[in-house]
Design an enzyme around this catalytic site. Sequence first.
Site, mmCIF file in Angstrom:
data_model
loop_
_atom_site.group_PDB
_atom_site.id
_atom_site.type_symbol
_atom_site.label_atom_id
_atom_site.label_comp_id
_atom_site.label_asym_id
_atom_site.label_seq_id
_atom_site.Cartn_x
_atom_site.Cartn_y
_atom_site.Cartn_z
ATOM 1 N N ASP A 96 3.777 -18.276 7.470
ATOM 2 C CA ASP A 96 4.300 -19.597 7.390
ATOM 3 C C ASP A 96 5.323 -20.095 8.595
ATOM 4 O OD1 ASP A 96 3.392 -18.960 3.931
ATOM 5 O OD2 ASP A 96 2.530 -20.683 5.108
ATOM 6 N N HIS A 108 4.872 -19.775 -2.068
ATOM 7 C CA HIS A 108 3.384 -19.205 -1.656
ATOM 8 C C HIS A 108 2.972 -19.929 -0.517
ATOM 9 C CE1 HIS A 108 -0.138 -16.923 -1.585
ATOM 10 N NE2 HIS A 108 -0.699 -17.248 -2.916
ATOM 11 N N HIS A 135 8.714 -11.340 2.436
ATOM 12 C CA HIS A 135 7.191 -11.219 2.044
ATOM 13 C C HIS A 135 7.256 -10.186 0.972
ATOM 14 C CE1 HIS A 135 2.959 -10.638 1.983
ATOM 15 N NE2 HIS A 135 2.792 -11.896 2.378
HETATM 16 C C1 SDX Z 1 2.846 -16.170 1.276
HETATM 17 O O1 SDX Z 1 1.522 -12.313 -1.281
HETATM 18 C C2 SDX Z 1 0.948 -12.803 -0.226
HETATM 19 O O2 SDX Z 1 0.272 -12.192 0.545
HETATM 20 C C3 SDX Z 1 1.354 -14.385 0.011
HETATM 21 C C4 SDX Z 1 0.924 -14.888 1.541
HETATM 22 C C5 SDX Z 1 -0.681 -14.801 1.662
HETATM 23 O O3 SDX Z 1 -1.000 -14.905 2.712
HETATM 24 O O4 SDX Z 1 -1.303 -15.006 0.468
HETATM 25 O O5 SDX Z 1 1.260 -13.687 2.548
HETATM 26 C C6 SDX Z 1 1.522 -16.156 1.685
HETATM 27 O O6 SDX Z 1 3.172 -16.456 0.293
HETATM 28 C C7 SDX Z 1 3.966 -16.085 2.377
HETATM 29 C C8 SDX Z 1 5.230 -16.010 1.770
HETATM 30 C C9 SDX Z 1 5.732 -17.512 2.117
HETATM 31 N N1 SDX Z 1 6.965 -18.054 1.123
HETATM 32 C C10 SDX Z 1 8.121 -18.177 1.707
HETATM 33 O O7 SDX Z 1 8.265 -18.062 3.082
HETATM 34 C C11 SDX Z 1 9.259 -18.489 1.031
HETATM 35 C C12 SDX Z 1 10.377 -18.024 1.563
HETATM 36 N N2 SDX Z 1 10.578 -16.299 1.000
HETATM 37 C C13 SDX Z 1 10.868 -15.957 -0.193
HETATM 38 O O8 SDX Z 1 10.714 -16.864 -1.260
HETATM 39 C C14 SDX Z 1 10.636 -14.547 -0.355
HETATM 40 O O9 SDX Z 1 10.629 -14.147 0.684
HETATM 41 C C15 SDX Z 1 9.156 -14.348 -1.078
HETATM 42 C C16 SDX Z 1 9.186 -15.162 -2.347
HETATM 43 C C17 SDX Z 1 8.231 -14.748 -0.327
HETATM 44 C C18 SDX Z 1 9.321 -12.993 -1.269
HETATM 45 O O10 SDX Z 1 10.473 -12.897 -2.374
HETATM 46 P P1 SDX Z 1 10.839 -11.506 -3.019
HETATM 47 O O11 SDX Z 1 9.708 -10.678 -3.714
HETATM 48 O O12 SDX Z 1 12.179 -11.704 -3.846
HETATM 49 O O13 SDX Z 1 11.150 -10.508 -1.753
HETATM 50 P P2 SDX Z 1 11.939 -9.366 -1.616
HETATM 51 O O14 SDX Z 1 11.867 -8.423 -2.701
HETATM 52 O O15 SDX Z 1 11.391 -8.681 -0.245
HETATM 53 O O16 SDX Z 1 13.455 -9.877 -1.546
HETATM 54 C C19 SDX Z 1 14.430 -8.886 -1.093
HETATM 55 C C20 SDX Z 1 15.800 -9.574 -1.081
HETATM 56 C C21 SDX Z 1 15.996 -10.247 -2.317
HETATM 57 O O17 SDX Z 1 17.395 -10.245 -2.501
HETATM 58 P P3 SDX Z 1 18.020 -9.263 -3.596
HETATM 59 O O18 SDX Z 1 17.371 -9.482 -5.016
HETATM 60 O O19 SDX Z 1 17.728 -7.769 -3.174
HETATM 61 O O20 SDX Z 1 19.407 -9.265 -3.507
HETATM 62 O O21 SDX Z 1 15.778 -10.583 -0.146
HETATM 63 C C22 SDX Z 1 16.036 -11.863 -0.553
HETATM 64 C C23 SDX Z 1 15.611 -11.644 -2.029
HETATM 65 O O22 SDX Z 1 16.306 -12.570 -3.049
HETATM 66 N N3 SDX Z 1 15.228 -12.685 0.171
HETATM 67 C C24 SDX Z 1 15.460 -13.723 0.972
HETATM 68 C C25 SDX Z 1 14.276 -14.291 1.360
HETATM 69 N N4 SDX Z 1 13.112 -13.540 0.991
HETATM 70 C C26 SDX Z 1 13.777 -12.711 0.136
HETATM 71 N N5 SDX Z 1 16.853 -14.375 1.160
HETATM 72 C C27 SDX Z 1 16.823 -15.088 1.905
HETATM 73 N N6 SDX Z 1 15.596 -15.806 2.416
HETATM 74 C C28 SDX Z 1 14.579 -15.339 2.268
HETATM 75 N N7 SDX Z 1 13.543 -16.101 2.572
#
Ligand code: SDX
Length: 392
Positions: free
Chosen positions: A327, A229, A270
């Site tokens: 970020d 996050h 995201h």
């Molecule tokens: C913020 O909610 C908000 O509004 C938050 C925020 C705010 O202003 O408050 O916007 C701030 O938290 C931004 C996010 C910051 N975090 C990161 O950048 C960390 C890296 N990102 C990941 O941890 C991830 O993208 C999340 C946690 C942000 C979201 O994760 P999800 O819910 O798993 O995302 P998704 O469902 O879209 O993922 C789809 C697929 C998944 O793989 P499968 O299960 O389909 O096989 O994509 C993969 C995920 O594992 N994936 C990634 C990835 N993010 C998602 N793979 C590689 N690298 C990534 N960064």
Amino acid sequence: ANGVFTFDPGFTSTASCESKITFIDGEVGKLLHRGYSIEELAGKSDYLEVCYTLLYGELPTAEQRDQFISTVKNHTMVHEQIRNFFNGFRRDAHPMAIMCGVVGALSAFYHDSLDINNPEHREITAYRLIAKMPTIAAMCYKYALGQPFMYPRNDLGYAENFLHMMFGNPCEESKISPTLAKAMDRIFILHADHEQNASTSTVRLAGSSGANPFACIAAGISALWGPAHGGANEAVLNMLDEIGSLDNIDTYIAKAKDKNDPFKLMGFGHRVYKNYDPRATVMRESCHDVLAELGVNDPQLELAMKLEEIALSDPYFKEKKLFPNVDFYSGIILKAIGIPTSMFTVIFALSRTVGWIAHWNEMISNPYKIGRPRQLYTGETEREFIPVNERK
Ligand code: SDX
């Protein structure tokens, strides 16, 4: 109060549900605060004006703006006894740990004079938090350095005052670059609110029990700290450091795609955006402006842009709809301003405080029920107890 801090019986709120504050269309990458696009607000407004708009629902008139700024300035100091809380921490404590503790402790200073059912008490709480967060954030930084805390100055703008408290010292007059102050203010705007994300939902859930708003904000700070996050901007710079050079990008893209590898591309993906996070676009453009005006050539910006270009052309990222988020570039600007990575999430928390308190107030100002998410039980069905001497 112009009515938004008083009850609106036509609007029923609970911990996490409808809201009038922020709208996100994740498919097209649109973000509106009270109907105004983040691009317009970041380009034409400033953080305190965005704070007013998030809280009161409308852009302030010139008179309302001046009154808001003046009232915030009257609350920027913290009680002198707050200093004692810092002395209980090791100098190398993570500033987010200190911020959680100190903001929660504010409950002890205002708890007895705060009736959350009183709209004027809710309003003054919003002013106090918006005003004091930069002071507390800068105190976290100064404490780590072993330097004296700097008092806020009422002759400076909000972002300028924060940089004064961060980098000033009592031996000389602060010289704050207008370019850095403007870049800092834009960072504050881009992190101000984002609908009901993990930390905002935490604040609303804590608030739905009637808890003291300072304790609710401390809960939000805790939720924001995680690398998934608010901790991601610190993680992005650490990731860019680890990648080190353009030659290594393909290796790390492969790691990010490997289901057996826990590595994720920090600053990418995201929960809501399945398109470019509009804040990332503004942030990337600000990177160029700030670095150009400072005459700084940061190799990490070139590395980040190449990483983005390669990732966005990769079928995995396209299929999963993974784009840069807020970020991905923010750390590069914060570093150019001179902010250490340990303070990145503290600044995110500082910026997001207005969003948290706007959501808290929206819920508390209307008829609400305590939040009580239900689970999907997948455990054992009911069974007989077994005395210990009969257990195998
Ligand atoms: C913020 O909610 C908000 O509004 C938050 C925020 C705010 O202003 O408050 O916007 C701030 O938290 C931004 C996010 C910051 N975090 C990161 O950048 C960390 C890296 N990102 C990941 O941890 C991830 O993208 C999340 C946690 C942000 C979201 O994760 P999800 O819910 O798993 O995302 P998704 O469902 O879209 O993922 C789809 C697929 C998944 O793989 P499968 O299960 O389909 O096989 O994509 C993969 C995920 O594992 N994936 C990634 C990835 N993010 C998602 N793979 C590689 N690298 C990534 N960064």
